[in-house]
Enzyme design. Sequence first.
Site, mmCIF file in Angstrom:
data_model
loop_
_atom_site.group_PDB
_atom_site.id
_atom_site.type_symbol
_atom_site.label_atom_id
_atom_site.label_comp_id
_atom_site.label_asym_id
_atom_site.label_seq_id
_atom_site.Cartn_x
_atom_site.Cartn_y
_atom_site.Cartn_z
ATOM 1 N N GLU A 177 -7.455 -44.393 11.607
ATOM 2 C CA GLU A 177 -7.212 -43.523 10.071
ATOM 3 C C GLU A 177 -5.952 -43.885 9.526
ATOM 4 O O GLU A 177 -4.858 -44.053 10.421
ATOM 5 C CB GLU A 177 -7.291 -42.083 10.561
ATOM 6 C CG GLU A 177 -6.932 -41.353 9.411
ATOM 7 C CD GLU A 177 -8.184 -41.396 8.144
ATOM 8 O OE1 GLU A 177 -9.362 -41.330 8.239
ATOM 9 O OE2 GLU A 177 -7.548 -41.710 7.145
ATOM 10 N N CYS A 193 3.689 -39.886 13.845
ATOM 11 C CA CYS A 193 3.056 -41.191 13.949
ATOM 12 C C CYS A 193 4.218 -42.359 14.110
ATOM 13 O O CYS A 193 4.239 -42.931 15.240
ATOM 14 C CB CYS A 193 2.152 -41.601 12.696
ATOM 15 S SG CYS A 193 1.151 -40.071 12.412
ATOM 16 N N ARG A 241 7.579 -32.415 13.199
ATOM 17 C CA ARG A 241 7.811 -33.174 14.350
ATOM 18 C C ARG A 241 8.798 -34.434 14.186
ATOM 19 O O ARG A 241 8.667 -35.202 12.840
ATOM 20 C CB ARG A 241 6.596 -33.991 14.859
ATOM 21 C CG ARG A 241 5.658 -32.660 15.615
ATOM 22 C CD ARG A 241 4.260 -33.181 15.943
ATOM 23 N NE ARG A 241 3.398 -33.030 14.612
ATOM 24 C CZ ARG A 241 2.088 -33.296 14.816
ATOM 25 N NH1 ARG A 241 1.554 -33.671 15.862
ATOM 26 N NH2 ARG A 241 1.207 -33.398 13.762
ATOM 27 N N LYS A 244 -4.054 -50.496 13.970
ATOM 28 C CA LYS A 244 -3.460 -49.288 13.504
ATOM 29 C C LYS A 244 -2.128 -49.315 14.120
ATOM 30 O O LYS A 244 -1.283 -49.031 13.155
ATOM 31 C CB LYS A 244 -4.251 -48.393 14.437
ATOM 32 C CG LYS A 244 -3.538 -46.915 14.208
ATOM 33 C CD LYS A 244 -3.607 -46.056 12.847
ATOM 34 C CE LYS A 244 -2.597 -44.874 12.730
ATOM 35 N NZ LYS A 244 -2.765 -44.514 11.452
ATOM 36 N N ASP A 254 -12.774 -27.519 18.261
ATOM 37 C CA ASP A 254 -11.479 -27.571 18.985
ATOM 38 C C ASP A 254 -11.431 -26.587 19.976
ATOM 39 O O ASP A 254 -12.258 -25.491 20.017
ATOM 40 C CB ASP A 254 -10.619 -27.400 17.942
ATOM 41 C CG ASP A 254 -9.160 -27.696 18.363
ATOM 42 O OD1 ASP A 254 -8.655 -28.945 17.622
ATOM 43 O OD2 ASP A 254 -8.741 -27.370 19.511
ATOM 44 N N ARG A 296 -2.011 -40.324 5.036
ATOM 45 C CA ARG A 296 -0.544 -39.768 5.400
ATOM 46 C C ARG A 296 -0.572 -38.150 5.175
ATOM 47 O O ARG A 296 -1.160 -37.602 4.507
ATOM 48 C CB ARG A 296 0.307 -40.328 4.343
ATOM 49 C CG ARG A 296 0.752 -41.724 4.267
ATOM 50 C CD ARG A 296 0.947 -42.315 2.900
ATOM 51 N NE ARG A 296 0.120 -42.248 2.063
ATOM 52 C CZ ARG A 296 0.527 -42.412 0.856
ATOM 53 N NH1 ARG A 296 1.728 -42.878 0.320
ATOM 54 N NH2 ARG A 296 -0.558 -42.120 -0.356
ATOM 55 N N GLU A 297 0.198 -37.758 5.943
ATOM 56 C CA GLU A 297 0.520 -36.344 5.879
ATOM 57 C C GLU A 297 1.300 -35.937 4.235
ATOM 58 O O GLU A 297 2.015 -36.757 3.961
ATOM 59 C CB GLU A 297 1.522 -35.696 6.855
ATOM 60 C CG GLU A 297 1.033 -35.495 8.281
ATOM 61 C CD GLU A 297 1.664 -34.964 9.437
ATOM 62 O OE1 GLU A 297 2.087 -33.675 9.221
ATOM 63 O OE2 GLU A 297 1.732 -35.438 10.521
HETATM 64 C C1 UGA Z 1 2.009 -42.701 8.365
HETATM 65 C C2 UGA Z 1 1.287 -43.739 7.841
HETATM 66 O O1 UGA Z 1 1.882 -44.077 6.475
HETATM 67 C C3 UGA Z 1 -0.199 -43.475 7.488
HETATM 68 O O2 UGA Z 1 -0.803 -44.651 7.106
HETATM 69 C C4 UGA Z 1 -0.791 -43.378 8.989
HETATM 70 O O3 UGA Z 1 -2.125 -42.947 8.847
HETATM 71 C C5 UGA Z 1 -0.050 -42.081 9.707
HETATM 72 O O4 UGA Z 1 1.343 -42.468 9.861
HETATM 73 C C6 UGA Z 1 -0.717 -41.701 11.033
HETATM 74 O O5 UGA Z 1 -0.609 -42.948 11.863
HETATM 75 O O6 UGA Z 1 -1.184 -41.134 11.303
HETATM 76 P P1 UGA Z 1 2.831 -40.223 7.855
HETATM 77 O O7 UGA Z 1 3.936 -40.296 9.148
HETATM 78 O O8 UGA Z 1 2.137 -39.112 7.460
HETATM 79 O O9 UGA Z 1 2.062 -41.573 7.509
HETATM 80 O O10 UGA Z 1 3.962 -40.330 6.513
HETATM 81 P P2 UGA Z 1 4.799 -41.487 5.780
HETATM 82 O O11 UGA Z 1 4.370 -41.263 4.433
HETATM 83 O O12 UGA Z 1 4.141 -42.904 6.377
HETATM 84 O O13 UGA Z 1 6.224 -41.386 6.189
HETATM 85 C C7 UGA Z 1 6.813 -41.664 7.437
HETATM 86 C C8 UGA Z 1 8.476 -41.382 7.606
HETATM 87 O O14 UGA Z 1 8.537 -42.411 6.765
HETATM 88 C C9 UGA Z 1 8.917 -40.053 6.649
HETATM 89 O O15 UGA Z 1 9.811 -39.633 7.555
HETATM 90 C C10 UGA Z 1 9.464 -40.668 5.498
HETATM 91 O O16 UGA Z 1 10.324 -39.853 4.995
HETATM 92 C C11 UGA Z 1 9.761 -42.182 5.951
HETATM 93 N N1 UGA Z 1 9.730 -43.073 4.867
HETATM 94 C C12 UGA Z 1 8.629 -43.428 4.169
HETATM 95 C C13 UGA Z 1 11.215 -43.583 4.566
HETATM 96 O O17 UGA Z 1 12.127 -43.050 4.878
HETATM 97 N N2 UGA Z 1 10.966 -44.317 3.454
HETATM 98 C C14 UGA Z 1 9.940 -44.847 2.786
HETATM 99 O O18 UGA Z 1 10.254 -45.766 1.834
HETATM 100 C C15 UGA Z 1 8.797 -44.461 3.241
#
Ligand code: UGA
Length: 431
Positions: free
Chosen positions: A152, A261, A328, A205, A31, A155-156
Amino acid sequence: MMKILIIGMGYVGTTTGVVFAKQGHEVTGLDIDESKITSLRKGKLYFHEPGLQEMLLDQLKNGRLQFTSDPKSAIENHDLLFITVGTPSLDNGKADLTFVKSAAEMIARYKNKEKIIIVKSTVPIGTTDKVEQWIQQPANDSSSIHTAMNPEFLREGSALYDALHPNRIVIGSESTAAIEQLKELYQPFSCPLLVTNTKAAEMIKYASNAFLATKISFINEVAKLCDEVNVQITDVAKGIGMDHRIGPDFLQAGLGYGGSCFPKDVKEFTETAQSLGVPLTILEDVEKVNQSLPKYFINRVKEVYPSLKGKKVTVFGLSFKPHTDDIRESVAYPIMDQLLEEEASVIAHDPVVNLSTDWLKRGVTQCWDPYVAVKNSDLILITTNWPHYKDLNWARVRELVNHPYLFDGRNMLDADRMKGLTFLYRGIGYS
Ligand code: UGA
């Protein structure tokens, strides 16, 4: 054993590097941000991600993982390179490819022999081809490169688990050498592997994230209707999720999606489609619904408090989702904005996020003890579904507050139990 260089030590690059090292490969993380490298070299993860800190230390100790900010020797000494730099949103909604382009230019500058370049960053359709051009055109060295797009899906908050247990692997490439190399790398993972072309992989993706975001906005719009007709959205979600064609995941109604994301990927996908003259109208609405939720939630609060002036409001949760310190596009912030505008007195709690000095200066108080945070509170707002909030002693909370108004923006608590404790409890499509 492979020798792998990963360019970009964000949460995707770092997690991927640690996992490849755990699989027995020799991994170098590169990095240009010295502070990240200094921290990672010391074995200190600079972001919160369950389990990753320990595994990072293990892999550093056994010597399979190292970090550098020197691109020259890193690029010269590796044949297999992953690009995992960020692709944030530009003001116009398109993905900012500055970091991808500079990674490609850096590779071009120091390329000394044949290389396999894997794009893991989320990039708009056609970018992997551009990466190939950015590397090939100015390169001093004329030996060939092989590119692939390998999205990828981790999830975070559960990055390590997801990276160790992927549910599918997608390889998009026109190069047999790159495909074979990735097949060998991913051979230990017992999940389906799809080989396709680069553009399809790039689109998979975006379409995945857009579909999940659509599920969330769909359930949130139905939740609003539930509020009108006094139906519990949790029952509706459970009932529809039992249909295996729909599935139970991503049907948790609440304040909508945030993070690094979904918001940016929905925007980019929509913009690309629009510019190609094939608008994805459904996604335009997905975003609109998502953006409407903070206001909708505050309006529900207004039904009990027409004015929030001077009210003590406890905000539970600052991160965009639990188990991360990433803020974010976290919905807590526009909500706190609105509360401050209404001259409420705001006390924020989060198990891991430090409130920035800007917010402290604006008058928000950070409180690390949830019971202190609710003392004499007129209103509790849950903005992030941290399990900590489920585990609170709510009977004790009830005794500490000034007014028992509990607005659960993540529908995470048991409504009947809260009502039994004489809280006025409201979720979204749930009460
Ligand atoms: C998301 C995708 O789930 C991953 O598969 C992907 O790799 C990642 O983006 C990326 O593109 O890097 P992430 O953003 O880390 O992952 O988290 P999520 O668990 O998907 O949650 C995203 C948002 O949706 C959060 O704010 C969460 O609170 C919300 N959410 C999730 C809901 O409001 N309801 C749900 O039922 C699920």
